[in-house]
Design an enzyme around this catalytic site. Structure first.
Site, mmCIF file in Angstrom:
data_model
loop_
_atom_site.group_PDB
_atom_site.id
_atom_site.type_symbol
_atom_site.label_atom_id
_atom_site.label_comp_id
_atom_site.label_asym_id
_atom_site.label_seq_id
_atom_site.Cartn_x
_atom_site.Cartn_y
_atom_site.Cartn_z
ATOM 1 N N PRO A 45 38.105 -26.713 -22.341
ATOM 2 C CA PRO A 45 37.592 -27.637 -23.248
ATOM 3 C C PRO A 45 36.713 -27.144 -24.397
ATOM 4 C CG PRO A 45 36.842 -28.285 -21.310
ATOM 5 C CD PRO A 45 37.581 -27.152 -21.110
ATOM 6 N N ARG A 65 36.591 -28.738 -28.148
ATOM 7 C CA ARG A 65 36.092 -29.757 -29.017
ATOM 8 C C ARG A 65 35.682 -31.031 -27.987
ATOM 9 N NH1 ARG A 65 39.250 -30.540 -33.795
ATOM 10 N NH2 ARG A 65 40.707 -29.327 -32.698
ATOM 11 N N CYS A 100 33.198 -23.678 -55.757
ATOM 12 C CA CYS A 100 33.846 -23.700 -56.794
ATOM 13 C C CYS A 100 35.612 -23.640 -56.612
ATOM 14 C CB CYS A 100 33.509 -22.524 -57.915
ATOM 15 S SG CYS A 100 31.821 -22.700 -58.502
HETATM 16 N N1 LLP Z 1 41.975 -22.402 -24.982
HETATM 17 C C1 LLP Z 1 42.579 -21.727 -25.783
HETATM 18 C C2 LLP Z 1 43.589 -20.565 -25.535
HETATM 19 C C3 LLP Z 1 42.402 -22.084 -27.375
HETATM 20 O O1 LLP Z 1 43.118 -21.413 -28.067
HETATM 21 C C4 LLP Z 1 41.730 -22.997 -27.675
HETATM 22 C C5 LLP Z 1 41.502 -23.468 -29.204
HETATM 23 C C6 LLP Z 1 40.895 -24.009 -26.702
HETATM 24 C C7 LLP Z 1 41.130 -23.498 -25.463
HETATM 25 C C8 LLP Z 1 40.207 -25.002 -27.044
HETATM 26 O O2 LLP Z 1 40.793 -25.998 -27.570
HETATM 27 P P1 LLP Z 1 39.935 -27.488 -27.805
HETATM 28 O O3 LLP Z 1 39.772 -28.089 -26.546
HETATM 29 O O4 LLP Z 1 38.727 -27.138 -28.587
HETATM 30 O O5 LLP Z 1 41.027 -28.324 -28.551
HETATM 31 N N2 LLP Z 1 39.515 -24.932 -35.900
HETATM 32 C C9 LLP Z 1 40.449 -25.761 -35.348
HETATM 33 C C10 LLP Z 1 40.836 -26.056 -33.848
HETATM 34 C C11 LLP Z 1 41.134 -24.584 -33.461
HETATM 35 C C12 LLP Z 1 41.402 -24.335 -32.000
HETATM 36 C C13 LLP Z 1 41.854 -23.023 -31.662
HETATM 37 N N3 LLP Z 1 42.159 -22.841 -30.141
HETATM 38 C C14 LLP Z 1 39.981 -27.492 -35.756
HETATM 39 O O6 LLP Z 1 38.774 -27.381 -36.049
HETATM 40 O O7 LLP Z 1 40.385 -28.501 -35.360
#
Ligand code: LLP
Length: 437
Positions: free
Chosen positions: A295, A297, A364
């Site tokens: 996790p 986010r 900009c």
């Molecule tokens: N594991 C892998 C292989 C991933 O590619 C990612 C996120 C995670 C775990 C973690 O995912 P989370 O639990 O955070 O959802 N910048 C974008 C999100 C990009 C996520 C990339 N990979 C945003 O601001 O929504």
């Protein structure tokens, strides 16, 4: 859950008044709550405890400030990393390489070499060519590389198209049809040791069933590979979604949006860890392996805000603009994913009148906005606001576009606020550059 709430009309992070933080470090600035990060980690870990052997590897791409990593390392977290630089950060923050999994489709030989020497827990292999490269580098270093293959389950997860990864049209992982052959190949390579299987279906997913579906879809393959190659772990990836709309869940949540009573139940909006766990525990238990979670986010998203000040107001015949001192270079989510971040004034105005405005930054670009046609309390130059739920994919995605220095980051712990990264200076902006001649 998080620790941002109004007390006597002023927005606080734990015991600290955010307006005084803004006065101290200036705006724009990121502020994180240590308590929220810790609580999120503990709550998820507790919900997953029926699994027994498990490891949470925080996806540090979401927020890699050393203080955040250090706090999580102390909680016993491992880390999901995607570059040599991220591993360097983990080590500097007091984390351990043998609790890190290394993901990403483009690992360089240099990254692989560094991670191997540090004793990484597992490389998550994303392509057949990468497997050969890891074997080659490991041979040169004289080590054996532990690996997992990232298998793409071809599951549709409802989220923004830029952050959905589990479909075969995405660049990530290896298809279910090829996976067994890749493991055969891995078994035959002298400097590779098969350790696990990894998957990840996408990010900001607010429903639990797609996670369970991915696990169920992969189960026959995992059991077959376990019997054949002796898998030790299965990683279900990250992706647990959080609340962005109505992110201020406290007794006076959304005070200007309705009755003044609590109108939003945070866990009614985000994917509660207990709901996620209830869905995935049975299919995961059936694998009889150590289970990894990644996790990002979920751990830090609701734990951070971006403080910014109103510079000017401006009206056209069709729009009212509120221009603030933060820009898309500081928080790119609205521009890139149409991400919604709630806007909360640091002081509740006496007058509850709302107006429909676009909140925009100084960069900009027309894409430089934080809200469009949104009804918010009337703001005047000098007023300060918080862009809520900015703890994940906020600072880490910042750039210095328009020669704007990177922002400071502040960590709050109870009554104490510590600047855990200082604001960049103009000199920092030109460090390493030179004019030839
Ligand atoms: N594991 C892998 C292989 C991933 O590619 C990612 C996120 C995670 C775990 C973690 O995912 P989370 O639990 O955070 O959802 N910048 C974008 C999100 C990009 C996520 C990339 N990979 C945003 O601001 O929504």
């Amino acid at each position: 859950m998080h620790s941002f709430r109004y007390v006597d009309g002023s927005l606080k992070c734990e015991g600290v008044d955010l307006d005084s933080v803004a006065s101290e470090v200036g705006t724009p600035a990121y502020v994180y709550s240590a308590e929220t990060i810790r609580n999120n980690f503990r709550r998820l870990d507790a919900a997953l405890s029926p699994l027994g052997d498990r490891m949470i590897c925080y996806a540090m791409k979401a927020n890699s400030n050393l203080s955040v990593l250090n706090l999580l390392a102390k909680e016993g977290s491992g880390f999901d990393i995607v570059s040599g630089g991220e591993l360097f950060r983990v080590l500097k923050a007091g984390g351990r390489a043998d609790r890190c999994t290394f993901a990403g489709v483009g690992k360089t030989a240099g990254d692989i070499d560094f991670a191997l020497r540090q004793g990484i827990y597992s490389f998550n292999v994303e392509s057949e060519e990468e497997l050969e490269r890891i074997n080659e580098v490991a041979g040169k270093v004289g080590l054996v590389a532990p690996i997992a293959v990232r298998v793409n389950p071809d599951v549709d997860a409802p989220t923004h198209k830029y952050i959905s990864t589990g479909k075969s049209k995405n660049k990530f992982g290896i298809g279910l049809d090829r996976a067994a052959a890749v493991y055969e190949r891995a078994e035959s390579l002298p400097h590779i040791r098969i350790r696990g299987l990894q998957t990840h279906i996408g990010s900001q997913i607010l429903k639990a069933p797609p996670f369970a579906e991915a696990v169920r879809k992969l189960t026959p393959l995992v059991l077959e590979l376990k019997a054949k190659h002796g898998l030790e772990f299965f990683s279900v990836g990250g992706g647990v979604g959080i609340v962005y709309r109505g992110a201020l869940a406290s007794g006076d949540a959304a005070w200007w949006k309705g009755s003044g009573e609590e109108t939003l139940e945070l866990d009614g909006e985000r994917l509660a860890p207990e709901v996620y766990a209830a869905e995935v525990i049975d299919p995961l238990k059936a694998l009889g392996l150590r289970i990894l979670f990644e996790p990002g986010r979920f751990i830090v998203g609701n734990a951070g805000v971006l403080l910014t000040s109103v510079l000017y107001r401006k009206s056209t015949p069709t729009k009212n603009f509120v221009i603030v001192d933060a820009g898309m270079n500081d928080l790119i989510r609205p521009a890139l994913y149409e991400g919604h971040h709630e806007i909360e004034p640091l002081h509740q105005p006496k007058d509850a009148t709302l107006e429909k405005v676009d909140v925009v930054g100084p960069v900009c670009e027309s894409g430089d906005f934080f809200a469009q046609d949104r009804e918010i309390p009337v703001l005047a130059p000098g007023d300060r606001i918080a862009l809520m739920s900015s703890g994940a994919y906020g600072f880490v995605m910042a750039s210095t576009y328009n020669a704007r220095p990177l922002l400071p980051e502040v960590l709050v712990e109870g009554e104490k606020a510590t600047v855990v990264r200082v604001r960049q200076t103009w000199d920092d902006l030109i460090r390493g550059e030179k004019v030839p001649g």
